[in-house]
Scaffold this motif. Structure first.
Motif, short mmCIF file in Angstrom:
data_model
loop_
_atom_site.label_atom_id
_atom_site.label_comp_id
_atom_site.label_asym_id
_atom_site.label_seq_id
_atom_site.Cartn_x
_atom_site.Cartn_y
_atom_site.Cartn_z
N HIS A 482 0.83 -1.21 0.00
CA HIS A 482 0.00 0.00 0.00
C HIS A 482 0.87 1.26 0.00
O HIS A 482 0.53 2.25 -0.65
N LYS A 483 1.99 1.21 0.74
CA LYS A 483 2.88 2.38 0.80
C LYS A 483 3.46 2.69 -0.57
O LYS A 483 3.44 3.85 -1.01
N VAL A 484 3.97 1.67 -1.24
CA VAL A 484 4.55 1.89 -2.56
C VAL A 484 3.49 2.38 -3.53
O VAL A 484 3.70 3.32 -4.30
N TRP A 485 2.33 1.73 -3.51
CA TRP A 485 1.23 2.11 -4.40
C TRP A 485 0.87 3.58 -4.21
O TRP A 485 0.75 4.33 -5.19
N ASN A 486 0.69 3.99 -2.97
CA ASN A 486 0.28 5.37 -2.70
C ASN A 486 1.38 6.37 -3.06
O ASN A 486 1.09 7.47 -3.54
N GLU A 487 2.64 5.99 -2.81
CA GLU A 487 3.74 6.92 -3.12
C GLU A 487 3.89 7.13 -4.62
O GLU A 487 4.14 8.24 -5.08
N VAL A 488 3.75 6.06 -5.39
CA VAL A 488 3.87 6.20 -6.84
C VAL A 488 2.73 7.05 -7.38
O VAL A 488 2.93 7.94 -8.23
N TRP A 489 1.53 6.81 -6.89
CA TRP A 489 0.39 7.62 -7.32
C TRP A 489 0.57 9.09 -6.92
O TRP A 489 0.27 10.01 -7.69
N GLY A 490 1.08 9.29 -5.69
CA GLY A 490 1.32 10.66 -5.25
C GLY A 490 2.34 11.37 -6.11
O GLY A 490 2.19 12.55 -6.45
N CYS A 491 3.39 10.64 -6.49
CA CYS A 491 4.41 11.19 -7.37
C CYS A 491 3.83 11.59 -8.72
O CYS A 491 4.06 12.69 -9.22
N LEU A 492 3.06 10.68 -9.33
CA LEU A 492 2.47 10.96 -10.64
C LEU A 492 1.48 12.13 -10.57
O LEU A 492 1.34 12.89 -11.52
N GLY A 493 0.82 12.26 -9.41
CA GLY A 493 -0.09 13.39 -9.24
C GLY A 493 0.65 14.72 -9.26
O GLY A 493 0.17 15.70 -9.83
N VAL A 494 1.85 14.75 -8.66
CA VAL A 494 2.65 15.97 -8.67
C VAL A 494 3.22 16.23 -10.06
O VAL A 494 3.30 17.38 -10.51
N VAL A 495 3.62 15.17 -10.77
CA VAL A 495 4.12 15.32 -12.13
C VAL A 495 3.07 15.99 -13.00
O VAL A 495 3.37 16.85 -13.83
N GLY A 496 1.81 15.61 -12.80
CA GLY A 496 0.72 16.25 -13.51
C GLY A 496 0.53 15.70 -14.92
O GLY A 496 1.26 14.82 -15.38
N THR A 497 -0.46 16.23 -15.59
CA THR A 497 -0.84 15.71 -16.90
C THR A 497 -0.64 16.72 -18.03
O THR A 497 -1.30 16.65 -19.06
N GLU A 498 0.28 17.67 -17.84
CA GLU A 498 0.65 18.57 -18.94
C GLU A 498 1.66 17.82 -19.81
O GLU A 498 2.87 17.93 -19.64
N LEU A 499 1.13 17.03 -20.74
CA LEU A 499 1.97 16.06 -21.44
C LEU A 499 2.19 16.40 -22.91
O LEU A 499 2.50 15.54 -23.71
N GLY A 500 2.05 17.65 -23.27
CA GLY A 500 2.20 18.04 -24.67
C GLY A 500 3.65 18.29 -25.05
O GLY A 500 4.59 17.84 -24.40
N MET A 501 3.83 19.01 -26.15
CA MET A 501 5.16 19.35 -26.67
C MET A 501 5.96 20.09 -25.61
O MET A 501 5.46 20.99 -24.96
N GLY A 502 7.20 19.68 -25.43
CA GLY A 502 8.07 20.30 -24.45
C GLY A 502 7.95 19.70 -23.07
O GLY A 502 8.68 20.09 -22.15
N GLN A 503 7.04 18.76 -22.89
CA GLN A 503 6.85 18.12 -21.60
C GLN A 503 7.07 16.61 -21.71
O GLN A 503 6.40 15.80 -21.07
N GLU A 504 8.03 16.23 -22.54
CA GLU A 504 8.28 14.81 -22.79
C GLU A 504 8.74 14.07 -21.54
O GLU A 504 8.47 12.88 -21.38
N ARG A 505 9.45 14.78 -20.65
CA ARG A 505 9.92 14.13 -19.42
C ARG A 505 8.76 13.72 -18.53
O ARG A 505 8.80 12.69 -17.87
N ARG A 506 7.72 14.54 -18.50
CA ARG A 506 6.52 14.17 -17.73
C ARG A 506 5.91 12.89 -18.30
O ARG A 506 5.51 11.99 -17.55
#
Length: 664
Positions: A482-506
Motif C-alpha cells: 500500500h505504501k509503494v502504491w500510494n507513493e507512486v500515485w502521489g508522485c504521478l499526481g505531482v508530475v501532472g498531466t501537462e503532457l504536450g510538446m516540451g513536456q516529454e519528461r513528464r
C-alpha cells in the motif's frame, strides 16, 4: 510489462550539460534569430587572424556564446572547426569550443560534426597526447605547470568529444571503435594517482553493449585489476561486504565530490564487461551482488533532492542579484575560467546530481533479473525501435517462476533499495517546470528529471522481478504494498498531466510509472484497491497512449485491480472497459497487443465464479458479450504475438464454454 533498459545507442546525448530539447521552447528556439548572432560573425572572422592571441580569444568567445543558445550552436556548427593551429593554447581553446558544441548541441549537431569528418583530426591527437603523457609520467617536474594544465585541458576536451560522438549513432560508434581507444583511456586510470583526467565515464559508455570495446577491456587482465582496485580499495573487504553500511560513507563522499564520478562509472564498466574472464580470481566475483548493490545503494541514499533543488534556486537567485560582468565584446577578452562562487556551486551541485543519476542507471541494469524480452525476437523486431526500448514483454511471464541466471543479483536484495528509490521519484519545484514558466536553471532541471526517471526505472525492474519470483515474504507485507502504491500515485499526481510538446519528461514518468504500478499490483494482487478516480485516470491514459506497450501496462494494472474481492463497483467499471476494447463487427479501438491483453484479463478476472465480484459477470450479461467478440488470428504482429493471440483465443473459447456449463 518489459524491464527498463539502458538505451543501447543513444542513452544520453548530453553527458555533463543540458541538451537543446530541455531549453525553453526546445529546438524550436534554434530557428529563431539569436540575440548573439550579430556578435558571432566578427568573432568567427577573428579565428583567421594572424595574431595568435586573437585566434585564442575568438575560440574562447565562441565557447562562451554557444552555451545554452541553440541558435548560436546551429550557426557555429556550420563553420569548419579550427583544430589545426601552430599555437598550443589556440588548439586547446578550439577543442574546448568543439567539446561544448557537442555537449550542448545534442544528437543533431554531433551528427553534423561527424559528417564533417571531425574524427580525422581527433585520431591524430590520441598518439600526441599519449607521447606527452608518457614524458610527463617519466618526469613530472620537467613539465612546467602551464604545460601540464594545457595537456589536461586538451586531453579532457578530446575524450569528452569522443564520448559525445560515440552516442550519436552506430556509424559514429563503429568509427570510434576503429581508433582502439581502450588502451589510451585505461592509461589514465592506471596512472590516476598522478593524473587529474578521469575518463571513466567515456569508458562506461564505450563498453555499453559494444562488443569491440568489451573484448578489448577483457583481453588484458591488468585493465580488470585496475578497475577492481578503484571500486574495491585495499582497505575494503575483498568480497565487497562491509561490516557496517556506514563504512561506505567515505566512498560515497569521495564519489560525490567529483563530477566525473570515477568510482560508480568504473562499477558500471565492470558490469558492462561481466562476466569477468577466467582464470583471473576476479572471475568468481558476483558483480551485481558483491559490487554494484552494496557500493551504489549508499550513493543513491546520500542526497536529498528537495534540499538540492532549494540550494540551486538560492544560487540562481543570488547569481541574478550579483552585479553583471561586462558583456562580451571584441574589446574585452573573456576569461574562460572566470566563474562566480554561485556558478561554481551550481556546477558542483549538478555534478553530484549526475553522479546519482549514473548510479541509478547502473542499478537499473542490476535490478533487471529477467531475460531480455528481445532475446530470440522474430523478424518483426529490430532496428532502432528494438535498440531504444524493450517494452513488449507480456504478463504471461509474470505468472511463471522464471529461473533466469542473466543477473545474479538476488531478488531478496532488491526490496532494500525501494525506500531510497521512492525518495528519489518525488518531483521538486525545479524538476518539471511548465511551459509557461521555464526553468531558472536548465542543467539542474535536466539532472533532477533524469534522476526521477532513472529511479522509476529501477522500481519498474524491481517489481517486475519480484512479481516473477512470486516471493511470499514480500507479498505478505500488505502494508508495504500500500505504501509503494500510494507513493507512486502521489508522485504521478505531482508530475501532472501537462503532457504536450516540451513536456516529454513528464510523459516518460507516466509511462514508466504505470509499469511500476503494474508490477506492484501483481505482487499484491487481491489486496490492493483503487479509487474510482485512479481507475478513470488509468482508462484515460490507456485511451490516450500512442504506443501499444503503454496501453498493455494500463490494462495490466486494471486487471489486477479488478481482482480485489470486495471492489464490486470497480470491478464492473474495469470489466465494461475491457469488453469495450474487444472487436465486434467493427474494428477494435485497441491494437493487437492491447486486444490480447484485455481478452486474457477478462478470462483471468472471472475464472473463479465463487468470488464476490463474479456477480458483475452474471448480471451484466458478459458471457453473451464475450460470445460475440473474437480475436482475428490473422492480426498483424510477430510470431510470438500471433502465437499468444491464438493461445488467448483458444482460452477464451474454453472459458466461454466453461461458463456456459456452469449455468449461472
Amino acid at each position: 510489462m518489459g524491464k527498463s533498459q539502458k538505451k543501447k545507442a543513444m542513452r544520453r546525448h548530453n553527458p555533463v550539460r543540458v541538451p537543446d530539447s530541455h531549453l525553453p521552447k526546445g529546438l524550436a528556439s534554434a530557428s529563431s534569430t539569436s540575440t548573439k548572432n550579430e556578435a558571432i560573425l566578427p568573432i568567427i572572422q577573428k579565428m583567421e587572424s594572424p595574431d595568435a592571441s586573437d585566434r585564442k580569444w575568438a575560440c574562447v568567445a565562441v565557447s562562451n556564446l554557444i552555451q545554452n543558445d541553440p541558435s548560436t550552436r546551429r550557426f557555429t556548427a556550420r563553420k569548419k572547426p579550427r583544430l589545426t593551429d601552430s599555437e598550443d593554447e589556440v588548439m586547446v581553446e578550439a577543442m574546448g569550443a568543439l567539446r561544448n558544441l557537442c555537449i550542448d548541441g545534442g544528437y543533431d549537431i554531433c551528427a553534423e560534426m561527424y559528417n564533417k569528418n571531425i574524427l580525422t583530426p581527433l585520431k591524430t591527437f590520441i598518439p600526441k597526447i599519449s607521447d606527452v603523457l608518457s614524458q610527463y609520467l617519466e618526469s613530472s617536474k620537467a613539465a612546467p605547470e602551464s604545460t601540464q594544465r594545457l595537456m589536461y585541458e586538451f586531453a579532457d576536451n578530446v575524450i569528452t568529444t569522443l564520448w559525445c560522438l560515440s552516442e550519436t549513432s552506430n556509424k559514429a560508434l563503429n568509427a570510434i571503435n576503429s581508433i582502439n581507444l581502450i588502451p589510451f583511456l585505461m592509461s589514465f586510470l592506471a596512472s590516476r594517482d598522478k593524473l587529474s583526467i578521469r575518463p571513466s565515464q567515456c569508458l562506461y559508455v564505450l563498453t555499453d553493449d559494444n562488443d569491440p570495446a568489451i573484448a578489448s577491456l577483457k583481453s588484458d587482465a591488468g585493465y580488470i585489476s585496475c578497475l577492481l582496485s578503484i571500486v574495491q580499495p585495499s582497505e575494503q573487504p575483498a568480497n565487497g561486504e562491509a561490516k557496517d553500511v556506514n563504512d561506505y560513507r567515505q566512498i560515497t563522499l569521495k564519489v560525490l565530490s567529483s563530477a566525473t564520478s570515477i568510482s560508480d562509472a568504473c562499477i558500471g564498466i565492470l558490469r558492462n564487461i561481466s562476466p569477468l574472464p577466467p582464470p583471473s580470481p576476479a572471475s568468481s566475483i558476483d558483480i551485481d551482488k558483491e559490487i554494484v548493490l552494496p557500493l551504489l545503494q549508499p550513493v543513491i541514499s546520500s542526497i536529498s533532492l528537495p534540499e538540492a533543488a532549494s540550494r540551486a534556486q538560492q544560487s540562481v537567485n543570488s547569481l541574478a542579484s550579483e552585479p553583471q560582468i561586462e558583456k562580451l565584446s571584441l574589446k574585452h577578452t573573456p576569461k574562460s575560467d572566470h566563474k562566480s562562487t554561485y556558478e561554481v556551486e551550481l556546477e558542483q551541485l549538478e555534478g553530484n546530481l549526475r553522479t546519482v543519476q549514473l548510479a541509478l542507471e547502473i542499478l537499473t541494469g542490476a535490478c533487471a533479473t529477467l531475460p531480455d524480452p528481445s532475446a530470440g525476437a522474430d523478424e518483426d523486431a529490430g532496428g532502432e525501435e528494438e535498440e531504444m526500448e524493450d517494452d513488449d514483454e507480456d504478463m504471461d511471464g509474470m505468472n511463471e517462476n522464471s529461473k533466469s541466471n542473466e543477473s545474479t543479483a538476488s531478488v531478496t536484495l532488491l526490496p532494500s533499495l525501494v525506500p531510497s528509490l521512492l525518495a528519489l521519484i518525488h518531483p521538486t519545484a525545479l524538476s518539471f517546470p511548465p511551459l509557461a514558466a521555464p526553468s531558472p536553471h536548465p542543467p539542474t532541471t535536466s539532472a533532477l528529471s533524469a534522476i526521477h526517471i532513472s529511479a522509476m526505472e529501477c522500481l519498474n525492474n524491481i517489481f517486475l522481478s519480484l512479481a516473477t519470483s512470486s516471493s511470499p515474504s514480500v507479498s505478505a507485507d500488505i502494508e508495504a504494498g500500500h505504501k509503494v502504491w500510494n507513493e507512486v500515485w502521489g508522485c504521478l499526481g505531482v508530475v501532472g498531466t501537462e503532457l504536450g510538446m516540451g513536456q516529454e519528461r513528464r510523459m516518460e514518468m507516466w509511462e514508466i510509472g504505470v509499469g511500476v504500478l503494474w508490477g506492484v499490483a501483481v505482487v499484491w494482487k487481491g489486496t490492493l484497491s483503487a479509487t474510482e478516480e485512479q481507475i478513470q485516470v488509468l482508462i484515460r491514459f490507456c485511451d490516450g497512449a500512442s504506443d501499444e506497450a503503454t496501453k498493455v501496462k494500463c490494462i495490466g494494472v486494471l486487471e489486477c485491480l479488478a481482482q480485489y474481492p470486495d471492489s464490486i463497483p470497480s470491478n464492473q467499471i474495469i470489466a465494461n472497459y475491457l469488453i469495450s476494447l474487444l472487436p465486434t463487427s467493427s474494428p477494435s479501438p485497441a491494437g493487437t497487443e492491447s486486444l490480447i491483453q484485455a481478452t486474457s484479463a477478462l478470462v483471468d478476472i472471472y475464472s473463479d465464479e465463487t468470488l464476490p465480484y463474479d456477480v458483475n459477470f452474471r448480471q451484466g450479461g458478459m458471457l453473451q458479450a464475450l460470445a460475440v467478440k473474437g480475436i482475428d488470428r490473422k492480426k498483424p504482429g510477430g510470431k510470438d504475438l500471433r502465437r499468444r493471440g491464438e493461445e488467448v483465443r483458444d482460452n477464451l473459447i474454453a472459458f466461454i464454454q466453461y461458463r456456459r456449463n456452469l449455468g449461472l
